[in-house]
Write a protein that holds these residues in place. Structure first.
Motif, mmCIF file in Angstrom:
data_model
loop_
_atom_site.group_PDB
_atom_site.id
_atom_site.type_symbol
_atom_site.label_atom_id
_atom_site.label_comp_id
_atom_site.label_asym_id
_atom_site.label_seq_id
_atom_site.Cartn_x
_atom_site.Cartn_y
_atom_site.Cartn_z
ATOM 1 N N VAL A 1 -12.908 4.649 18.071
ATOM 2 C CA VAL A 1 -11.512 4.631 17.948
ATOM 3 C C VAL A 1 -11.266 3.523 16.606
ATOM 4 N N MET A 2 -10.676 4.314 15.555
ATOM 5 C CA MET A 2 -10.089 3.544 14.533
ATOM 6 C C MET A 2 -8.486 3.316 14.625
ATOM 7 N N ILE A 3 -8.311 2.060 14.541
ATOM 8 C CA ILE A 3 -6.728 1.880 14.888
ATOM 9 C C ILE A 3 -6.188 1.340 13.731
ATOM 10 N N ALA A 4 -5.389 1.689 12.894
ATOM 11 C CA ALA A 4 -4.674 1.134 11.675
ATOM 12 C C ALA A 4 -5.698 0.884 10.622
ATOM 13 N N ALA A 5 -6.612 1.650 10.322
ATOM 14 C CA ALA A 5 -7.699 1.237 9.431
ATOM 15 C C ALA A 5 -7.451 1.361 8.062
ATOM 16 N N PRO A 6 -8.095 0.833 6.858
ATOM 17 C CA PRO A 6 -7.531 1.081 5.804
ATOM 18 C C PRO A 6 -8.163 2.358 5.194
ATOM 19 N N GLY A 7 -7.420 2.842 4.310
ATOM 20 C CA GLY A 7 -7.675 4.232 3.638
ATOM 21 C C GLY A 7 -8.614 4.408 2.700
ATOM 22 N N ARG A 8 -8.729 5.298 2.076
ATOM 23 C CA ARG A 8 -9.794 5.628 0.706
ATOM 24 C C ARG A 8 -9.550 4.446 -0.125
ATOM 25 N N GLY A 9 -10.874 4.065 -0.542
ATOM 26 C CA GLY A 9 -10.825 2.954 -1.485
ATOM 27 C C GLY A 9 -10.297 3.349 -3.105
ATOM 28 N N GLU A 10 -10.627 4.581 -3.471
ATOM 29 C CA GLU A 10 -9.756 4.754 -4.794
ATOM 30 C C GLU A 10 -8.329 4.840 -4.809
ATOM 31 N N ASP A 11 -7.578 5.088 -3.796
ATOM 32 C CA ASP A 11 -6.164 4.866 -3.440
ATOM 33 C C ASP A 11 -5.753 3.588 -3.239
ATOM 34 N N MET A 12 -6.521 2.672 -2.992
ATOM 35 C CA MET A 12 -6.084 1.178 -2.957
ATOM 36 C C MET A 12 -5.659 0.561 -4.068
ATOM 37 N N ASN A 13 -4.632 0.813 -4.562
ATOM 38 C CA ASN A 13 -3.974 0.408 -6.020
ATOM 39 C C ASN A 13 -2.949 -0.483 -5.911
#
Length: 326
Positions: free
Chosen positions: A188-200
Motif C-alpha cells: 500500500v502506497m499512501i500519498a506517494a511522490p509521482g513521476r520524477g520527470e514531472d517533479m518540476n
C-alpha cells in the motif's frame, strides 16, 4: 490459542466499514538490528494484539515530515493502534531521515531522504523477522512469516514503491535502484511522490533523488491511496501528480481516492498534529479501516473484507472516497 481469522462475518463496524472486534494491544521498543554499513542500528517498534496466533505482519514506513518525532517509529499511532487491535503485528522502522537523528544534513549521497537506506530497512526487517519475534515479550511463535504487507505514507509510500519495482537513479554512481521483493504479499502506497520527470517545483533541488522516480517496473499489485486535494506546487505543477503510482505503473493496480483529503488524509500520522492541514478524525477512521480490509483480502484471498468494504463505500449516501482498478 485463538487464531487470527476474520473470514467469518465481521462483528463490528469502524467508520461504517465492517471489521473484526478489537483486542487489547501491546507495544515494545526499541528492537535494534545491526546492519553492516548503516551509521546506527536500525531501531523498530513492534505493536501487536495481546491475543491470537498466526498473526500477519505490516511493515509501516513513515514519511519525511517536518516534526521532530512524527517521522519515526513514534508516529502513526492512529493507524498502528487500529491495525494491531484488529489482528496485525505492526513493525515500524525509524529510517535515517528521522528528524531527531540529525542526519538529514550529513555528508552522505543518500541524504536527506535516504531513499536507498529506507528500502534496505524494509528488507532487513523481513530478514530479521525471527529475531524481532523472539525479542518482543509474548510474541514468539505467534507470527505468520508468510503473510507480510508493506505500507508507507509520503516518502514511506515511495519506499514501498522501491521494494515493488519502482526505480530511482543512485546519485552516488548513476546505477538504477529498486527491485521487487517477493516476500511482501501486499503493498500500500499512501500519498506517494509521482513521476520524477514531472517533479518540476522547488522541491526538485533539495530532493533531487526523487526526480528520477520511474514506475515502469512496478509490476506487483499495489493499492494506491491518494487525497483528492493533495497537491503542492512545491513538488509539481500537476495537481494529479500523486496519482502517478496508479496511472503510470503497469496493471494490476487499485486506486483509493479519499474525497477532500490533503496530504495528511485527516491526520493519519499522529493525533492533533500542527502539520495536518485537513484534521478530520472520521476521515482517518475510514482510511485505516479501508486499508485494513484491503490487506486482509490480499493476504487471505478467501477473506471478503475488501469486497465488503468497497460495497459499504459505494453504497453510502455520502461516500468518503472512490475506488478504481486496472
Amino acid at each position: 490459542m485463538e487464531r487470527n481469522d476474520s473470514a467469518k462475518d465481521p462483528s463490528t463496524y469502524a467508520a461504517g466499514f465492517p471489521v473484526t472486534s478489537p483486542t487489547p494491544v501491546s507495544s515494545y521498543h526499541p528492537v535494534l538490528i545491526d546492519v553492516p554499513g548503516r551509521p546506527i542500528p536500525l531501531a523498530v517498534r513492534v505493536s501487536a494484539p495481546a491475543v491470537g496466533s498466526d498473526l500477519p505482519v505490516i511493515v509501516l514506513s513513515h514519511g519525511h515530515g517536518p516534526s521532530n518525532f512524527v517521522p519515526s517509529f513514534y508516529g502513526y499511532g492512529p493507524m498502528v493502534n487500529f491495525w494491531a487491535a484488529h489482528g496485525f503485528v505492526v513493525i515500524q522502522p525509524t529510517h535515517l531521515d528521522a528528524t531527531f537523528l540529525g542526519l538529514r544534513e550529513a555528508d552522505d549521497p543518500d541524504a536527506p531522504l535516504y531513499l536507498k537506506s529506507r528500502a534496505e530497512d524494509l528488507r532487513q526487517i523481513v530478514d530479521h523477522l525471527g529475531d524481532i519475534e523472539r525479542t518482543v515479550p509474548g510474541l514468539a511463535g505467534r507470527v505468520d512469516a508468510g503473510r507480510i504487507a508493506a505500507v508507507g505514507h509520503s516518502a514511506g509510500g515511495h519506499t514501498v514503491g522501491q521494494i515493488s519495482g519502482q526505480t530511482i537513479t543512485d546519485p552516488s554512481d548513476g546505477s538504477t535502484v529498486g527491485a521487487v521483493d517477493g516476500r511482501f504479499g501486499a503493498r500500500v502506497m499512501i500519498a506517494a511522490p509521482g513521476r520524477g520527470e514531472d517533479m518540476n517545483g522547488p522541491a526538485a533541488e533539495p530532493y533531487a533523488a526523487l526526480t528520477s522516480t520511474d514506475f515502469d517496473g512496478m509490476t506487483p499489485k499495489v493499492l494506491i491511496v491518494t487525497g483528492e486535494k493533495d497537491w503542492l506546487a512545491f513538488f509539481s505543477d500537476r495537481q494529479d501528480w500523486r496519482r502517478d503510482a496508479y496511472t503510470a505503473a503497469p496493471a494490476p493496480k487499485t486506486l483509493l481516492e479519499i474525497f477532500d483529503a490533503e496530504h495528511g488524509l485527516g491526520g493519519i500520522s499522529t493525533f492533533d498534529a500542527a502539520e495536518t492541514t485537513d484534521e478530520n478524525p472520521d476521515r482517518v477512521a475510514a482510511v485505516r479501516a479501508l486499508i485494513w480490509a484491503y490487506l486482509r483480502s490480499e493476504l487471505y484471498p478467501e477473506d471478503p473484507a475488501w469486497a465488503r468494504a468497497t460495497a459499504a463505500l459505494t453504497g453510502g449516501t455520502a461516500p468518503v472516497g472512490r475506488v478504481e482498478s486496472k
